[in-house]
Structures are given as structure tokens and as C-alpha cells.
Design a protein around this motif. Structure first.
Motif, PDB file in Angstrom:
ATOM      1  N   MET A   1     -20.422-131.452  44.974  1.00 10.72           N
ATOM      2  CA  MET A   1     -18.950-132.141  45.169  1.00 10.72           C
ATOM      3  C   MET A   1     -17.860-130.734  45.156  1.00 10.72           C
ATOM      4  SD  MET A   1     -19.538-132.240  40.765  1.00 10.72           S
ATOM      5  CE  MET A   1     -20.003-131.082  40.106  1.00 10.72           C
ATOM      6  N   HIS A   2     -16.703-131.261  45.865  1.00  6.12           N
ATOM      7  CA  HIS A   2     -15.347-130.811  46.002  1.00  6.12           C
ATOM      8  C   HIS A   2     -14.746-130.135  44.826  1.00  6.12           C
ATOM      9  CE1 HIS A   2     -17.417-131.321  49.839  1.00  6.12           C
ATOM     10  NE2 HIS A   2     -16.127-132.660  49.858  1.00  6.12           N
ATOM     11  N   ALA A   3     -13.921-129.287  44.717  1.00  2.45           N
ATOM     12  CA  ALA A   3     -12.390-129.084  44.119  1.00  2.45           C
ATOM     13  C   ALA A   3     -11.299-128.304  44.383  1.00  2.45           C
ATOM     14  CB  ALA A   3     -13.521-128.035  43.327  1.00  2.45           C
ATOM     15  N   ILE A   4     -10.599-128.438  43.990  1.00  2.00           N
ATOM     16  CA  ILE A   4      -9.208-128.039  44.071  1.00  2.00           C
ATOM     17  C   ILE A   4      -8.517-126.024  43.978  1.00  2.00           C
ATOM     18  CG2 ILE A   4      -6.878-127.840  44.323  1.00  2.00           C
ATOM     19  CD1 ILE A   4      -7.118-131.250  44.527  1.00  2.00           C
ATOM     20  N   GLY A   5      -8.816-125.815  44.503  1.00  2.00           N
ATOM     21  CA  GLY A   5      -8.010-124.100  43.730  1.00  2.00           C
ATOM     22  C   GLY A   5      -6.543-124.473  43.950  1.00  2.00           C
ATOM     23  N   ILE A   6      -6.265-123.659  43.177  1.00  2.00           N
ATOM     24  CA  ILE A   6      -4.650-123.276  43.162  1.00  2.00           C
ATOM     25  C   ILE A   6      -4.202-122.236  42.623  1.00  2.00           C
ATOM     26  CG2 ILE A   6      -2.190-123.869  42.601  1.00  2.00           C
ATOM     27  CD1 ILE A   6      -3.580-126.406  43.867  1.00  2.00           C
ATOM     28  N   ASP A   7      -3.898-121.289  43.710  1.00  2.00           N
ATOM     29  CA  ASP A   7      -3.498-119.913  43.327  1.00  2.00           C
ATOM     30  C   ASP A   7      -1.643-119.619  43.269  1.00  2.00           C
ATOM     31  OD1 ASP A   7      -3.147-116.919  43.071  1.00  2.00           O
ATOM     32  OD2 ASP A   7      -4.436-116.601  45.082  1.00  2.00           O
ATOM     33  N   ILE A   8      -1.740-119.580  42.473  1.00  2.00           N
ATOM     34  CA  ILE A   8       0.674-119.216  42.248  1.00  2.00           C
ATOM     35  C   ILE A   8       0.377-118.432  41.740  1.00  2.00           C
ATOM     36  CG2 ILE A   8       2.081-119.799  40.413  1.00  2.00           C
ATOM     37  CD1 ILE A   8       0.615-122.420  39.339  1.00  2.00           C
ATOM     38  N   GLY A  10       4.001-115.546  42.689  1.00  2.00           N
ATOM     39  CA  GLY A  10       6.153-115.168  42.954  1.00  2.00           C
ATOM     40  C   GLY A  10       6.635-115.918  44.027  1.00  2.00           C
ATOM     41  N   THR A  11       5.945-115.682  45.026  1.00  2.00           N
ATOM     42  CA  THR A  11       6.690-115.882  46.211  1.00  2.00           C
ATOM     43  C   THR A  11       6.150-117.395  47.337  1.00  2.00           C
ATOM     44  OG1 THR A  11       5.431-114.268  47.661  1.00  2.00           O
ATOM     45  CG2 THR A  11       6.959-114.018  46.847  1.00  2.00           C
ATOM     46  N   LYS A  12       4.961-117.547  46.301  1.00  2.00           N
ATOM     47  CA  LYS A  12       4.273-118.940  47.129  1.00  2.00           C
ATOM     48  C   LYS A  12       2.821-119.116  46.069  1.00  2.00           C
ATOM     49  CE  LYS A  12       0.452-117.430  49.404  1.00  2.00           C
ATOM     50  NZ  LYS A  12       0.429-115.126  49.147  1.00  2.00           N
ATOM     51  N   ILE A  13       2.619-120.440  46.302  1.00  2.00           N
ATOM     52  CA  ILE A  13       2.013-121.716  45.681  1.00  2.00           C
ATOM     53  C   ILE A  13       1.071-121.497  47.226  1.00  2.00           C
ATOM     54  CG2 ILE A  13       1.008-123.404  43.840  1.00  2.00           C
ATOM     55  CD1 ILE A  13       3.755-122.908  43.280  1.00  2.00           C
ATOM     56  N   ALA A  14      -0.578-121.556  46.933  1.00  2.00           N
ATOM     57  CA  ALA A  14      -1.354-121.832  47.648  1.00  2.00           C
ATOM     58  C   ALA A  14      -2.701-122.529  47.015  1.00  2.00           C
ATOM     59  CB  ALA A  14      -2.035-120.740  48.493  1.00  2.00           C
ATOM     60  N   GLY A  15      -2.821-123.552  48.165  1.00  2.00           N
ATOM     61  CA  GLY A  15      -3.789-124.295  47.766  1.00  2.00           C
ATOM     62  C   GLY A  15      -4.679-124.869  48.325  1.00  2.00           C
ATOM     63  N   ALA A  16      -6.266-125.230  48.144  1.00  2.00           N
ATOM     64  CA  ALA A  16      -6.853-125.945  48.928  1.00  2.00           C
ATOM     65  C   ALA A  16      -7.804-126.473  48.090  1.00  2.00           C
ATOM     66  CB  ALA A  16      -8.095-124.378  49.628  1.00  2.00           C
ATOM     67  N   VAL A  17      -9.298-127.241  49.063  1.00  2.00           N
ATOM     68  CA  VAL A  17     -10.140-128.577  48.870  1.00  2.00           C
ATOM     69  C   VAL A  17     -11.309-127.212  49.183  1.00  2.00           C
ATOM     70  CG1 VAL A  17     -11.480-130.490  48.981  1.00  2.00           C
ATOM     71  CG2 VAL A  17      -8.967-130.073  49.204  1.00  2.00           C
ATOM     72  N   VAL A 301      -7.845-118.710  45.587  1.00  2.00           N
ATOM     73  CA  VAL A 301      -7.871-120.419  45.622  1.00  2.00           C
ATOM     74  C   VAL A 301     -10.172-120.816  45.369  1.00  2.00           C
ATOM     75  CG1 VAL A 301      -6.087-121.109  46.923  1.00  2.00           C
ATOM     76  CG2 VAL A 301      -8.426-120.622  48.280  1.00  2.00           C
ATOM     77  N   VAL A 302     -10.643-120.183  46.308  1.00  2.00           N
ATOM     78  CA  VAL A 302     -11.929-120.035  46.078  1.00  2.00           C
ATOM     79  C   VAL A 302     -12.558-120.445  44.537  1.00  2.00           C
ATOM     80  CG1 VAL A 302     -13.861-119.263  47.289  1.00  2.00           C
ATOM     81  CG2 VAL A 302     -12.137-120.327  48.223  1.00  2.00           C
ATOM     82  N   GLY A 303     -12.040-118.932  44.555  1.00  3.77           N
ATOM     83  CA  GLY A 303     -12.446-118.719  43.005  1.00  3.77           C
ATOM     84  C   GLY A 303     -12.235-119.669  41.728  1.00  3.77           C
ATOM     85  N   ALA A 304     -11.289-120.316  42.393  1.00  2.79           N
ATOM     86  CA  ALA A 304     -10.478-121.056  40.921  1.00  2.79           C
ATOM     87  C   ALA A 304     -11.173-122.127  41.662  1.00  2.79           C
ATOM     88  CB  ALA A 304      -8.683-121.313  40.913  1.00  2.79           C
TER      89      ALA A 304
END
Length: 316
Positions: A1-8, A10-17, A301-304
Motif C-alpha cells: 500500500m502507498h501512503a503520503i508523508g508530510i513534513d511541516i 518552519g520554512t517549508k512543507i515537504a510531502g511524498a508518496v 516524510v518516509v516515517g510519517a
């Protein structure tokens, strides 16, 4: 299964499938509207919508610096963001209609290292992230340890020096004040002021106006005696902290991450030496391994994403 990780941050928001092997299939990144909680929510929702267009997604994991409750739903406090008792999980779930998990960013990064990085062969691991401050994560018996209120593993705030330097948390003598990137800069400046072995540090400071992390990294890699002395002193403090943590947690492995960890064995060697000097019952206590984190900037993002996948599995 695929999941999305988001890392918020103070300066950027990164996301990944992310797939179930920890591989990133698609990425996104936007500036972080850190002072506006509604704008942060909008940015995360928009990012998830973009990322899930071409992938089947089972859930979303969001990592952020701050105190997250034990239910992984409410952000008690985020020092670099505008959140105070923010019910972020419920707000996102209402708009995205899919499972949402909220996690502390250091916990998410530590979990990624445990699952797919330097800690993948351990069952009990402690991760210390040596950046501007000192973050931490604890894995005990193959599970992320969050504590009774969800805010465990604030490892940068264990007391290292009684009556020591004041810390932003309100206490004095915390590990963060002696084992962080900022501490390395302070130690280097002290050596620069003293002259002698710190001469090159003083010359670089006079040229650039301050000793930045980049300056120190360059001097460390070039073998400058003053920069290496500062790094060894930093490693000594971190090693003392690890010995204290070992007496409580008994990990098989310490993983060292963050920008300062790029020094590799130049940092690990003094950490190991100070750890052994301060280890209770040395000679009778099994000695853990020390390793540098492997996933670097992708860990959050990978851990989330992996934590979101696990939560989706449990609820299925």
C-alpha cells in the motif's frame, strides 16, 4: 500500500508518496506559512490532493515539530508554528475523508531510520538528531515510544550539567545547550577567542563575520585542529548524554542524525569514547552500537507515511 508523508517545518512543507518498502514515488514541496494555522492546513490539503492524483493512498501521516498528544490527533504546542492545542488530525480528516495520523517530526524521522535505515536490524534504538537543537526518538521492543501523554523522547532536554547554561525550555544545563549545532558554534567561538589552536577559526570568523555551520563543516573536513577540537568536545557531551539514556533505556543502537552528523566517525569516535567513560557498570554492561543516520532529509516524510500505513492496517 502507498501512503503520503508530510513534513511541516518552519520554512517549508515537504510531502511524498511512499511505498511499503520506504521508497519515494512522488514528491512535492512548498513554503511554510508558519504564522497562519489555517494557511498551513490549506497547504497540506492541497499537497495531499496533488500527490494522490496518480496513486492509490491508504492514509496520510503528518510530521511536525512540537508536542503531539498520545492519540496522535492534537498538537499541544509547536514552537516554530502557530499551533496551540490544535485539533489538526480532525481538521484534516474532515477535508480529506481518509485516515490521518499526526506525529512529532523527530519521532517520524527515528521511525524511518528504524524501519528502513541505520536501525533496521535493531529492536531497541535511540535516535538523536543533532541540528540547531537536539531532537530524539525512542524505539523500544519494535514500537515507537511516545509516553503517557504522547510527548516522550524530548532527549535534548535531559539535564546534562546541573546549574548549566539556560535553555529555551526554561531549564538549565540541558543536553541541547552542549550537544547541538549551536553548541558547536559556541565551542568554536570560544576556541577562536583563546587563540592558539583556534587561530584558523578566528581568521575565518574575521573574514565571514561569524562562524556558520558551513564554515565549521569546511574546517572540520579540511582537518583544522580548532574545528576538530570543538567537534570532539561536542561529541564528548553527546556521549555523556547517551550514557545516561543507556542506563534508562538500554538500547542496542544509538543513531545520530542531523546536519552535524555529516562529520561521520569524526563525531562518532568522541561520542563512543565519552559514552564508555560514563557508562555505569562498564565492563559488565553490553555495549550498544553507534551509527550515522542514513535517510537524511527524507526521514520525516518516509516515517510519517509508514506510521500512516500501519494505522490504516490496524483499522482495516
Amino acid at each position: 500500500m502507498h501512503a503520503i508523508g508530510i513534513d511541516i517545518g518552519g520554512t517549508k512543507i515537504a510531502g511524498a508518496v511512499v511505498d511499503d518498502e520506504g521508497e519515494i514515488l512522488a514528491e512535492d514541496r512548498v513554503p511554510s506559512p508558519a504564522g497562519d494555522s489555517k494557511a498551513i492546513e490549506d497547504a497540506v490539503v492541497d499537497m495531499v490532493v496533488r500527490l494522490r492524483k496518480q496513486h492509490d493512498i491508504c492514509g496520510v501521516g503528518v510530521a511536525a515539530a512540537g508536542f503531539i498528544d498520545a492519540a496522535q490527533s492534537t498538537v499541544y504546542y509547536a514552537p516554530n508554528l502557530s499551533w496551540r492545542n490544535e485539533p489538526f488530525q480532525a481538521e484534516l480528516a474532515a477535508r480529506l475523508t481518509m485516515p490521518i495520523v499526526i506525529e512529532n517530526d523527530a519521532n517520524a524521522a527515528g521511525w524511518a531510520e528504524f524501519r528502513y535505515g541505520a536501525g533496521r536490524l535493531a529492536s531497541d534504538m535511540v535516535m538523536l538528531t543533532i541540528g540547531t537543537g537536539v531532537g530524539g526518538a525512542i524505539v523500544a521492543n519494535d514500537a515507537l515510544y511516545r509516553g503517557g501523554f504522547g510527548t516522550a523522547a524530548e532527549l535534548g532536554h535531559i539535564r546534562l550539567i546541573p546549574g548549566g547554561l539556560p535553555c529555551g525550555c526554561g531549564a538549565n544545563g540541558c543536553l541541547e545547550q552542549y550537544g547541538s549545532g549551536r553548541a558547536l558554534q559556541r565551542l568554536a567561538n570560544e576556541l577562536a577567542d583563546a587563540g592558539g589552536i583556534g587561530r584558523e577559526l578566528a581568521e575565518r570568523r574575521a573574514w565571514t563575520g561569524e562562524l556558520s555551520g558551513t564554515d565549521l563543516s569546511e574546517l572540520i573536513q579540511s582537518g583544522d585542529g580548532g574545528a576538530l577540537t570543538a567537534l570532539r568536545r561536542l561529541g564528548g557531551y553527546i556521549g555523556q548524554g547517551c550514557a545516561t539514556l543507556s542506563a534508562v533505556l538500554d538500547p542496542q543502537l544509538f543513531v545520530i542524525g542531523g546536519g552535524v552528523a555529516q562529520a561521520g566517525d569524526l563525531l562518532l569516535d568522541p561520542i563512543r569514547a565519552a559514552y564508555l567513560e560514563n557508562l555505569p557498570a562498564r565492563g559488565f554492561h553490553p555495549e550498544p552500537e553507534f551509527a550515522i543516520a542514513e535517510l537524511v532529509n527524507d526521514a520525516g516524510v518516509v516515517g510519517a507515511a509508514d506510521l500512516a500505513r500501519i494505522a490504516a492496517d490496524r483499522s482495516a
